[in-house]
Design a protein around this motif. Structure first.
Motif, mmCIF file in Angstrom:
data_model
loop_
_atom_site.group_PDB
_atom_site.id
_atom_site.type_symbol
_atom_site.label_atom_id
_atom_site.label_comp_id
_atom_site.label_asym_id
_atom_site.label_seq_id
_atom_site.Cartn_x
_atom_site.Cartn_y
_atom_site.Cartn_z
ATOM 1 N N TRP A 177 74.739 33.086 35.421
ATOM 2 C CA TRP A 177 76.172 33.216 35.713
ATOM 3 C C TRP A 177 76.457 34.559 36.383
ATOM 4 C CZ3 TRP A 177 79.379 29.127 34.877
ATOM 5 C CH2 TRP A 177 78.892 28.101 34.072
ATOM 6 N N GLY A 178 75.575 35.003 37.229
ATOM 7 C CA GLY A 178 75.775 36.287 37.886
ATOM 8 C C GLY A 178 74.839 37.330 37.309
ATOM 9 N N GLU A 179 75.200 38.577 37.480
ATOM 10 C CA GLU A 179 74.329 39.684 37.094
ATOM 11 C C GLU A 179 74.467 40.096 35.624
ATOM 12 O OE1 GLU A 179 71.947 40.910 39.116
ATOM 13 O OE2 GLU A 179 72.598 39.270 40.416
ATOM 14 N N GLU A 180 75.576 39.754 34.992
ATOM 15 C CA GLU A 180 75.808 40.156 33.602
ATOM 16 C C GLU A 180 74.755 39.559 32.683
ATOM 17 O OE1 GLU A 180 77.611 42.473 30.950
ATOM 18 O OE2 GLU A 180 78.596 42.193 32.880
ATOM 19 N N ARG A 181 74.175 40.382 31.834
ATOM 20 C CA ARG A 181 73.143 39.939 30.896
ATOM 21 C C ARG A 181 73.787 39.526 29.583
ATOM 22 N NH1 ARG A 181 68.390 39.101 29.490
ATOM 23 N NH2 ARG A 181 67.338 39.871 27.661
ATOM 24 N N MET A 182 73.347 38.386 29.058
ATOM 25 C CA MET A 182 73.789 37.957 27.732
ATOM 26 C C MET A 182 72.878 38.624 26.703
ATOM 27 S SD MET A 182 74.474 34.245 26.182
ATOM 28 C CE MET A 182 74.964 34.085 24.474
ATOM 29 N N THR A 183 73.494 39.331 25.774
ATOM 30 C CA THR A 183 72.703 40.007 24.744
ATOM 31 C C THR A 183 72.225 38.999 23.703
ATOM 32 O OG1 THR A 183 74.707 40.512 23.499
ATOM 33 C CG2 THR A 183 73.913 42.202 25.011
ATOM 34 N N PRO A 184 71.074 39.259 23.096
ATOM 35 C CA PRO A 184 70.577 38.363 22.039
ATOM 36 C C PRO A 184 71.552 38.308 20.862
ATOM 37 C CG PRO A 184 68.872 39.913 22.717
ATOM 38 C CD PRO A 184 70.147 40.356 23.363
ATOM 39 N N ASN A 185 71.575 37.196 20.201
ATOM 40 C CA ASN A 185 72.460 37.013 19.051
ATOM 41 C C ASN A 185 71.622 36.530 17.869
ATOM 42 O OD1 ASN A 185 74.678 36.749 17.435
ATOM 43 N ND2 ASN A 185 75.875 35.629 18.949
ATOM 44 N N ARG A 186 70.719 37.367 17.435
ATOM 45 C CA ARG A 186 69.773 36.983 16.381
ATOM 46 C C ARG A 186 70.353 37.088 14.984
ATOM 47 N NH1 ARG A 186 65.445 39.655 19.692
ATOM 48 N NH2 ARG A 186 64.666 37.939 20.958
ATOM 49 N N ARG A 187 71.526 37.693 14.822
ATOM 50 C CA ARG A 187 72.096 37.792 13.482
ATOM 51 C C ARG A 187 72.773 36.494 13.041
ATOM 52 N NH1 ARG A 187 77.551 38.629 13.551
ATOM 53 N NH2 ARG A 187 78.435 39.184 15.551
ATOM 54 N N VAL A 188 72.931 35.570 13.977
ATOM 55 C CA VAL A 188 73.526 34.269 13.661
ATOM 56 C C VAL A 188 72.384 33.272 13.455
ATOM 57 C CG1 VAL A 188 75.051 32.438 14.483
ATOM 58 C CG2 VAL A 188 75.557 34.830 15.044
ATOM 59 N N ALA A 189 72.470 32.505 12.372
ATOM 60 C CA ALA A 189 71.424 31.520 12.071
ATOM 61 C C ALA A 189 71.306 30.504 13.207
ATOM 62 C CB ALA A 189 71.737 30.806 10.764
ATOM 63 N N GLU A 190 70.090 30.085 13.480
ATOM 64 C CA GLU A 190 69.853 29.136 14.572
ATOM 65 C C GLU A 190 70.640 27.836 14.376
ATOM 66 O OE1 GLU A 190 66.415 27.561 17.526
ATOM 67 O OE2 GLU A 190 66.094 29.286 16.235
ATOM 68 N N GLU A 191 70.804 27.403 13.137
ATOM 69 C CA GLU A 191 71.588 26.177 12.867
ATOM 70 C C GLU A 191 73.040 26.358 13.292
ATOM 71 O OE1 GLU A 191 69.937 27.792 10.113
ATOM 72 O OE2 GLU A 191 68.115 26.704 10.658
ATOM 73 N N GLU A 192 73.567 27.572 13.070
ATOM 74 C CA GLU A 192 74.946 27.859 13.473
ATOM 75 C C GLU A 192 75.053 27.898 14.995
ATOM 76 O OE1 GLU A 192 77.530 28.463 11.028
ATOM 77 O OE2 GLU A 192 75.928 27.555 9.861
ATOM 78 N N ILE A 193 74.070 28.506 15.642
ATOM 79 C CA ILE A 193 74.055 28.540 17.113
ATOM 80 C C ILE A 193 74.014 27.113 17.655
ATOM 81 C CG2 ILE A 193 72.708 29.195 19.150
ATOM 82 C CD1 ILE A 193 71.785 31.684 17.552
ATOM 83 N N GLU A 194 73.173 26.277 17.071
ATOM 84 C CA GLU A 194 73.072 24.895 17.534
ATOM 85 C C GLU A 194 74.391 24.148 17.343
ATOM 86 O OE1 GLU A 194 70.396 20.939 16.771
ATOM 87 O OE2 GLU A 194 69.433 22.905 16.575
ATOM 88 N N ARG A 195 75.053 24.384 16.219
ATOM 89 C CA ARG A 195 76.362 23.747 15.993
ATOM 90 C C ARG A 195 77.374 24.187 17.042
ATOM 91 N NH1 ARG A 195 78.550 25.357 10.652
ATOM 92 N NH2 ARG A 195 80.309 24.064 11.276
ATOM 93 N N LEU A 196 77.418 25.494 17.313
ATOM 94 C CA LEU A 196 78.362 26.006 18.297
ATOM 95 C C LEU A 196 78.068 25.484 19.696
ATOM 96 C CD1 LEU A 196 78.748 29.685 17.108
ATOM 97 C CD2 LEU A 196 80.618 28.063 17.447
ATOM 98 N N VAL A 197 76.811 25.524 20.099
ATOM 99 C CA VAL A 197 76.453 25.050 21.444
ATOM 100 C C VAL A 197 76.714 23.550 21.565
ATOM 101 C CG1 VAL A 197 74.562 24.744 23.095
ATOM 102 C CG2 VAL A 197 74.809 26.917 21.879
ATOM 103 N N SER A 198 76.374 22.786 20.535
ATOM 104 C CA SER A 198 76.649 21.338 20.565
ATOM 105 C C SER A 198 78.133 21.086 20.748
ATOM 106 C CB SER A 198 76.190 20.676 19.264
ATOM 107 O OG SER A 198 74.806 20.709 19.144
ATOM 108 N N TRP A 199 78.937 21.848 20.029
ATOM 109 C CA TRP A 199 80.383 21.680 20.124
ATOM 110 C C TRP A 199 80.897 22.081 21.500
ATOM 111 C CZ3 TRP A 199 83.928 25.830 20.522
ATOM 112 C CH2 TRP A 199 85.274 25.424 20.524
#
Length: 117
Positions: free
Chosen positions: A83-105
């Protein structure tokens, strides 16, 4: 309309309304989770901030069968160049299950209503 037809029509109406209420509740829960996870520091539902809007992400990846797995990795590990030059920082403090729920939504979000801007 006979009694059976009226009953079916009423049941369909109730199911549609309860489905809409469930969707709204699910949206609210996902937005709460996104706030708690820090997602809104860089993203918005409807407009680009540091990162793309979630509606834009949903639109871009709508027909991509691999999007969920790839985006979960990007959210977890960070990334750049999509999405351009901006880097997305890692988000490792959020559980992978929560990330999957958010991305699915977010992948279910409708496109932004351009007339509302």
């Amino acid at each position: 309309m006979n009694c059976h037809s009226r009953w079916k029509a009423g049941l369909c109406s109730v199911l549609m309304l309860s489905g809409a209420a469930f969707a709204e509740k699910n949206d609210e829960a996902m937005i709460d989770l996104a706030w708690e996870s820090g997602c809104f520091n860089c993203h918005d539902l409807d407009k680009p901030l540091r990162g793309p809007s979630w509606r834009d992400v949903a639109e871009r990846y709508r027909d991509d069968d691999e999007a969920l797995s790839r985006l979960v990795v990007t959210v977890r590990d960070g990334g750049s160049g999509n999405w351009g030059e901006e880097r997305m920082t890692p988000n490792r403090r959020v559980a992978e299950e929560e990330i999957e729920r958010l991305v699915s939504w977010l992948l279910t979000l409708d496109a932004r209503d351009e007339t509302a801007d």
